[in-house]
Design a protein around this motif. Structure first.
Motif, short mmCIF file in Angstrom:
data_model
loop_
_atom_site.label_atom_id
_atom_site.label_comp_id
_atom_site.label_asym_id
_atom_site.label_seq_id
_atom_site.Cartn_x
_atom_site.Cartn_y
_atom_site.Cartn_z
N UNK A 162 22.88 7.42 -34.42
CA UNK A 162 22.88 7.22 -32.96
C UNK A 162 23.95 6.21 -32.55
N UNK A 163 24.04 5.12 -33.31
CA UNK A 163 25.04 4.10 -32.98
C UNK A 163 26.45 4.65 -33.13
N UNK A 204 31.52 6.93 -30.81
CA UNK A 204 32.45 8.06 -30.75
C UNK A 204 32.57 8.57 -29.31
N UNK A 205 31.45 8.64 -28.59
CA UNK A 205 31.48 9.12 -27.21
C UNK A 205 32.30 8.21 -26.31
N UNK A 206 32.29 6.89 -26.66
CA UNK A 206 33.10 5.93 -25.89
C UNK A 206 34.51 5.83 -26.44
N UNK A 251 34.27 -1.95 -37.31
CA UNK A 251 32.95 -1.89 -36.68
C UNK A 251 32.18 -0.66 -37.15
N UNK A 252 32.87 0.48 -37.25
CA UNK A 252 32.22 1.70 -37.73
C UNK A 252 31.74 1.51 -39.17
N UNK A 285 36.54 10.96 -37.26
CA UNK A 285 35.72 12.10 -36.87
C UNK A 285 35.21 12.87 -38.09
N UNK A 286 36.07 13.00 -39.10
CA UNK A 286 35.66 13.71 -40.30
C UNK A 286 34.57 12.94 -41.04
N UNK A 287 34.69 11.60 -41.09
CA UNK A 287 33.65 10.79 -41.73
C UNK A 287 32.34 10.90 -40.97
N UNK A 288 32.42 10.95 -39.65
CA UNK A 288 31.21 11.11 -38.84
C UNK A 288 30.51 12.42 -39.18
#
Length: 297
Positions: free
Chosen positions: A41-42, A47-49, A56-57, A99-102
């Motif tokens: 969720x975090x 990512x949305x912002x 930080x990620x 994005x790929x890690x997400x």
């Protein structure tokens, strides 16, 4: 269902009338969609912002030691051989991409969110198969990226989620595992038998989970249509379904178990992936060699 992610009415509106009715029947039976963990969720909020601060990620991912450990294991796969070795989460984020890690974290999080069934053998066999198919799909995609424009992390995500409806149906129907013989080594769900006996199928339920977890639309569609490659036409999910189908067949070959769907899809699948009958055996050998190397290091 949790309020996070897509709501049930929103999801069912995107389905045909028959599929929507099936989803409602399953949910009315008391099935609970596995919640997304706090770390995911975090990350999604960041990512949305469009906050792509790697430090930080990395700190966010490291809040979950189990997820972090599994991420290192996944990127140890031969699909990421050009970036190895990885020593920190930050290195993974830099080399693989945010994005790929997400996408990889989403797939890993689903594994951790699964609810064990009464028969642990079925649950363990299910996740072992899902992880193998995910790894094989990742390797197939990496080998055929120039043809399909599907990336390794996307294929891994689809591979992990493609059968995620099965544990939910095990919860919903007490006889599901027994009637589909899921405790028998080497045996897997026959979706036609599943539909006949339970008036639903794991592809529809898996689509519901994928939408609730906010996966990319074409991956959700690939999960829904995983048994319908020959009928997809010029669909956005067509290449992903072909990658999934080949990964499933390679897994079956590796385990020396039958795959009754292969003969139904091979004539459509091969040209979609830029392969033919002559090149297929060598391609499978390459993928299996890389897969076995990655799983034994």
């Amino acid at each position: 269902m949790s309020s996070k992610g897509n709501s049930v009415p929103e999801i069912t509106r995107s389905l045909g009338a028959e599929d929507a009715a099936r989803v409602r029947r399953v949910l009315e039976g008391g099935i609970k969609i596995p919640p997304q963990p706090r770390v995911l969720d975090e990350m999604r909020r960041m990512m949305n912002r469009q906050e792509y601060d790697v430090r930080r990620l990395a700190r966010t991912i490291q809040q979950d030691p189990g997820l972090s450990a599994m991420l290192f294991k996944v990127v140890g796969n031969a699909a990421y051989r050009q970036h190895q070795p990885f020593e920190t989460i930050e290195q993974i984020l830099h080399a693989v991409g945010v994005k790929q890690t997400f996408n990889l974290v989403q797939a890993i999080a689903l594994i951790d969110a699964g609810t064990p069934t009464a028969d642990k053998r079925i649950y363990e066999a299910f996740w072992s198969r899902s992880q193998a198919v995910g790894q094989l799909a990742m390797l197939v995609a990496e080998e055929r990226v120039a043809v399909c424009n599907i990336f390794a992390d996307q294929a891994y995500l689809a591979g992990i989620f493609h059968a995620c409806g099965v544990p939910l149906l095990l919860q919903r129907f007490s006889s599901y595992g027994m009637e589909l013989r899921l405790a028998t080594p080497g045996h897997w769900v026959d979706w036609r038998e599943e539909d006949r006996k339970f008036n639903t199928d794991h592809a529809v339920v898996g689509y519901l989970v994928a939408r609730h977890w906010c996966l990319p639309g074409f991956i959700c569609d690939a999960i829904r249509h995983q048994h319908a490659l020959a009928d997809l036409g010029d669909h956005e999910a067509r290449s992903m379904v072909a990658i999934l189908a080949l990964a499933i067949d390679i897994h079956a070959r590796d385990q020396r178990i039958p795959n009754p769907e292969w003969d139904e899809v091979r004539n459509v699948l091969l040209p979609e992936l830029g392969l033919d009958e002559e090149s297929l055996p060598e391609f499978i050998d390459v993928v299996l060699e890389r897969f076995n190397h990655a799983t034994h290091v």
